[in-house]
Design a protein around this motif. Structure first.
Motif, PDB file in Angstrom:
ATOM      1  N   UNK A 141       0.852  -1.275  -0.179  1.00 24.85           N
ATOM      2  CA  UNK A 141       0.092  -0.012  -0.124  1.00 24.85           C
ATOM      3  C   UNK A 141       0.873   1.418   0.118  1.00 24.85           C
ATOM      4  N   UNK A 142       2.204   1.154   0.837  1.00 22.59           N
ATOM      5  CA  UNK A 142       2.908   2.465   0.930  1.00 22.59           C
ATOM      6  C   UNK A 142       3.474   2.536  -0.531  1.00 22.59           C
ATOM      7  N   UNK A 143       3.926   1.512  -1.241  1.00 20.10           N
ATOM      8  CA  UNK A 143       4.746   1.689  -2.503  1.00 20.10           C
ATOM      9  C   UNK A 143       3.727   2.332  -3.449  1.00 20.10           C
ATOM     10  N   UNK A 144       2.643   1.580  -3.539  1.00 20.70           N
ATOM     11  CA  UNK A 144       1.579   2.095  -4.573  1.00 20.70           C
ATOM     12  C   UNK A 144       0.812   3.568  -4.122  1.00 20.70           C
ATOM     13  N   UNK A 148       6.971   7.603  -1.801  1.00 25.58           N
ATOM     14  CA  UNK A 148       8.332   7.750  -1.844  1.00 25.58           C
ATOM     15  C   UNK A 148       8.620   8.006  -3.271  1.00 25.58           C
ATOM     16  N   UNK A 149       7.563   8.034  -4.096  1.00 21.62           N
ATOM     17  CA  UNK A 149       7.810   8.253  -5.698  1.00 21.62           C
ATOM     18  C   UNK A 149       8.181   7.006  -6.306  1.00 21.62           C
ATOM     19  N   UNK A 150       8.975   7.159  -7.457  1.00 13.18           N
ATOM     20  CA  UNK A 150       9.209   5.862  -8.031  1.00 13.18           C
ATOM     21  C   UNK A 150      10.284   5.225  -7.513  1.00 13.18           C
ATOM     22  N   UNK A 151       9.807   3.792  -7.100  1.00 12.76           N
ATOM     23  CA  UNK A 151      11.161   2.990  -6.609  1.00 12.76           C
ATOM     24  C   UNK A 151      12.027   2.908  -7.624  1.00 12.76           C
ATOM     25  N   UNK A 328      14.168   2.450  -1.934  1.00 14.79           N
ATOM     26  CA  UNK A 328      14.676   3.612  -2.198  1.00 14.79           C
ATOM     27  C   UNK A 328      14.045   4.226  -3.467  1.00 14.79           C
ATOM     28  N   UNK A 329      13.189   5.315  -3.377  1.00 14.72           N
ATOM     29  CA  UNK A 329      12.306   6.009  -4.139  1.00 14.72           C
ATOM     30  C   UNK A 329      13.021   7.216  -4.619  1.00 14.72           C
ATOM     31  N   UNK A 330      12.092   8.009  -5.373  1.00 17.96           N
ATOM     32  CA  UNK A 330      12.797   9.367  -5.968  1.00 17.96           C
ATOM     33  C   UNK A 330      12.274  10.315  -4.974  1.00 17.96           C
ATOM     34  N   UNK A 331      11.381  10.196  -3.849  1.00 19.50           N
ATOM     35  CA  UNK A 331      11.163  11.080  -3.048  1.00 19.50           C
ATOM     36  C   UNK A 331      11.098  10.686  -1.643  1.00 19.50           C
ATOM     37  N   UNK A 332      11.656   9.504  -1.320  1.00 21.31           N
ATOM     38  CA  UNK A 332      11.701   9.083  -0.146  1.00 21.31           C
ATOM     39  C   UNK A 332      12.254   7.424  -0.099  1.00 21.31           C
ATOM     40  N   UNK A 333      12.284   7.025   1.169  1.00 21.42           N
ATOM     41  CA  UNK A 333      12.589   5.526   1.397  1.00 21.42           C
ATOM     42  C   UNK A 333      11.816   4.960   2.472  1.00 21.42           C
ATOM     43  N   UNK A 334      11.470   3.528   2.135  1.00 20.83           N
ATOM     44  CA  UNK A 334      10.991   2.490   3.328  1.00 20.83           C
ATOM     45  C   UNK A 334      12.187   1.811   3.976  1.00 20.83           C
ATOM     46  N   UNK A 341       9.028  -6.030  13.378  1.00 23.69           N
ATOM     47  CA  UNK A 341       7.708  -5.684  12.712  1.00 23.69           C
ATOM     48  C   UNK A 341       7.396  -4.039  12.883  1.00 23.69           C
ATOM     49  N   UNK A 342       8.417  -3.426  12.584  1.00 28.37           N
ATOM     50  CA  UNK A 342       8.512  -1.978  12.297  1.00 28.37           C
ATOM     51  C   UNK A 342       8.720  -1.682  10.851  1.00 28.37           C
ATOM     52  N   UNK A 343       7.916  -0.588  10.481  1.00 28.56           N
ATOM     53  CA  UNK A 343       8.155  -0.030   9.082  1.00 28.56           C
ATOM     54  C   UNK A 343       8.554   1.369   9.419  1.00 28.56           C
ATOM     55  N   UNK A 344       9.547   1.803   8.942  1.00 27.78           N
ATOM     56  CA  UNK A 344       9.923   3.098   8.797  1.00 27.78           C
ATOM     57  C   UNK A 344       9.746   3.963   7.503  1.00 27.78           C
ATOM     58  N   UNK A 345       8.912   4.713   7.279  1.00 27.44           N
ATOM     59  CA  UNK A 345       8.891   5.895   6.097  1.00 27.44           C
ATOM     60  C   UNK A 345       9.353   7.110   6.321  1.00 27.44           C
ATOM     61  N   UNK A 346      10.274   7.364   5.446  1.00 28.60           N
ATOM     62  CA  UNK A 346      10.878   8.690   5.275  1.00 28.60           C
ATOM     63  C   UNK A 346      11.003   9.164   3.925  1.00 28.60           C
ATOM     64  N   UNK A 347       9.821  10.303   4.018  1.00 28.12           N
ATOM     65  CA  UNK A 347       9.847  11.029   2.931  1.00 28.12           C
ATOM     66  C   UNK A 347      10.680  12.134   2.912  1.00 28.12           C
ATOM     67  N   UNK A 348      11.612  12.603   1.872  1.00 28.75           N
ATOM     68  CA  UNK A 348      12.449  13.317   2.089  1.00 28.75           C
ATOM     69  C   UNK A 348      12.000  14.785   2.632  1.00 28.75           C
ATOM     70  N   UNK A 349      12.855  15.218   3.454  1.00 29.81           N
ATOM     71  CA  UNK A 349      12.540  16.483   4.185  1.00 29.81           C
ATOM     72  C   UNK A 349      11.219  16.673   5.133  1.00 29.81           C
TER      73      UNK A 349
END
Length: 427
Positions: A141-144, A148-151, A328-334, A341-349
């Motif tokens: 769901x997060x990727x879709x 984080x932009x395009x993976x 690693x995507x064009x706008x962030x990383x997961x 069982x932790x998911x960390x979402x880092x949208x740039x900035x």
């Protein structure tokens, strides 16, 4: 009320018994009505657990398949090289199939069952259970969502666990690829499936390196015996000592009574029966003196059709069994792992967001809840008459992971040369 979906279990080993046990979770939706296994004690155990009639208890899958159709679904959880030979006759009798992975280690057999399934009415669902976990569905769901932009790149690890490698892939049923499957297929077709599913992209080329670094006679410590209980002089400092793994280890052993691996050694699953198995059976052998030929580490790289890449590492030499993931995507990383069982979402900035999967899922047992998830989806689909959905691990969807894994093994055996996937499929 609709009648329960009935199940026949071909192969009542660890996986077959796991799927059968889901009757306890879904008692109104499923019923185990037939069983077959080469081990009479396992048949007797299943008979008692699920009140199976004597006339529906068989000494082999072939004996069960000689009968008229006995259930709605047949679980094919026999050995890897038997899967297609058991699944096709079951399809032809009108069964739906829950097919334990891998489908087959032979490319020709994969194509054979694919052809057979197209002419039979039954559905074939392959046990890529990771697709049914909250962990990977949240990642999907997060990727879709495009957050984080395009993976551009995915890096993933399967940490096999030193004791799991020793149990399953050095001493156990999947130690030798001539008898079972290459490890990248047997263990990691899960990963080839889930990674391509998460991306929603097709693989173009594959390359892979790996081998057996430790588990071979040349690496045996001084004084190592052929069996761990036969006065081995290296026993004290050996983490792979069978007595530690199956009896005395606080992490994996019978001393705590909650280890699935001891149930593989004996039907009784007592300390006494485990010792007997270690003295007489394959699980008591020295890990440096087995007939294993599968890898204990392998690195596989995928180039996708849009130019994005996947780097996947499988390694035996870890403390625990779990998977890690980083996109690693064009706008962030997961970044995520199935141990915490932790998911960390880092949208740039922007501030990091931490998602605790444990708070989203009611059950994380059995492949992170995937074992029960696949059964629930199958039951709901069959009871409602619905068609497979986007995440359903149909034969056609799951075949792609097998093509990739088999191509990776070919690459490894030829020094890591690049394999064009489309040409490989069309052989």
């Amino acid at each position: 009320m609709k009648a329960p979906v009935t199940f026949a279990i071909a192969g009542f080993g660890d996986r077959g018994s796991t799927y059968a046990s889901m009757q306890n979770l879904f008692p109104d939706k499923m019923k185990v009505v037939a069983v077959a296994d080469l081990n009479p004690a396992k048949v007797e155990k299943a008979k008692k657990l699920y009140d199976i009639p004597e006339e529906h208890c068989f000494s082999s899958a072939e004996e069960m398949l000689a009968q008229p159709r006995l259930a709605d679904v047949m679980v094919v959880s026999t050995m890897d090289r038997q899967h297609v030979g058991h699944a096709i006759p079951a399809l032809e009798k009108g069964y739906h199939i829950l097919l334990e992975k891998p489908i087959s280690p032979e490319l020709s057999q994969c194509k054979k069952i694919l052809d057979a399934a197209r002419t039979c009415p039954g559905k074939v669902i392959v046990c890529h259970v990771l697709r049914y976990t909250v962990f990977y569905n949240t990642l999907k769901d997060l990727i879709q969502s495009g957050r984080i932009g395009d993976v551009v790149t995915i890096c993933a690890n399967e940490n096999v666990g030193y004791w799991h490698q020793a149990h399953s892939f050095v001493r156990g049923n999947w130690r030798n690829s001539r008898e079972s499957s290459p490890m990248i297929l047997q263990k990691s077709c899960h990963d080839m499936d889930i990674l391509t599913w998460l991306l929603g992209k097709r693989c173009k080329t594959v390359s892979s390196f790996g081998g057996t670094q430790l588990f071979k006679a040349a690496r045996a410590p001084e004084g190592a015996a052929l069996r761990c209980l036969d006065g081995c002089k290296a026993k004290e400092n050996c983490p792979f000592d069978a007595e530690k793994i199956y009896i005395t280890s606080p992490k994996t052993g019978r001393v705590h009574g909650d280890s699935w691996i001891t149930s593989v050694l004996s039907v009784e699953n007592t300390v006494e029966s485990t010792y007997k198995a270690l003295r007489e059976g394959p699980y008591g052998r020295c890990v440096y003196h087995c007939d294993n030929d599968v890898v204990d580490h392998q690195q596989t790289n995928l180039l996708m059709e849009d130019g994005s890449t996947v780097s996947f590492t499988m390694c035996a030499f870890t403390e625990s069994c779990y998977r890690t993931f980083k996109a690693m995507g064009t706008r962030g990383e997961i970044e995520a792992d199935m141990l915490s069982n932790l998911i960390r979402v880092r949208v740039f900035g922007q501030p990091e967001e931490v998602i605790d999967v444990g708070k989203l899922a009611g059950d994380l047992k059995g492949h992170g809840g995937g074992d029960s998830g696949i059964i629930q989806d199958l039951l709901d689909m069959l009871r409602s008459g619905a068609e497979p959905n986007e995440r359903t691990t149909t034969l056609e969807h799951s075949m792609e992971s097998h093509f990739i894994a088999l191509a990776a093994e070919e690459s490894r055996l030829h020094g890591g040369r690049v394999v064009e996937l489309e040409a490989f499929k069309n052989r």
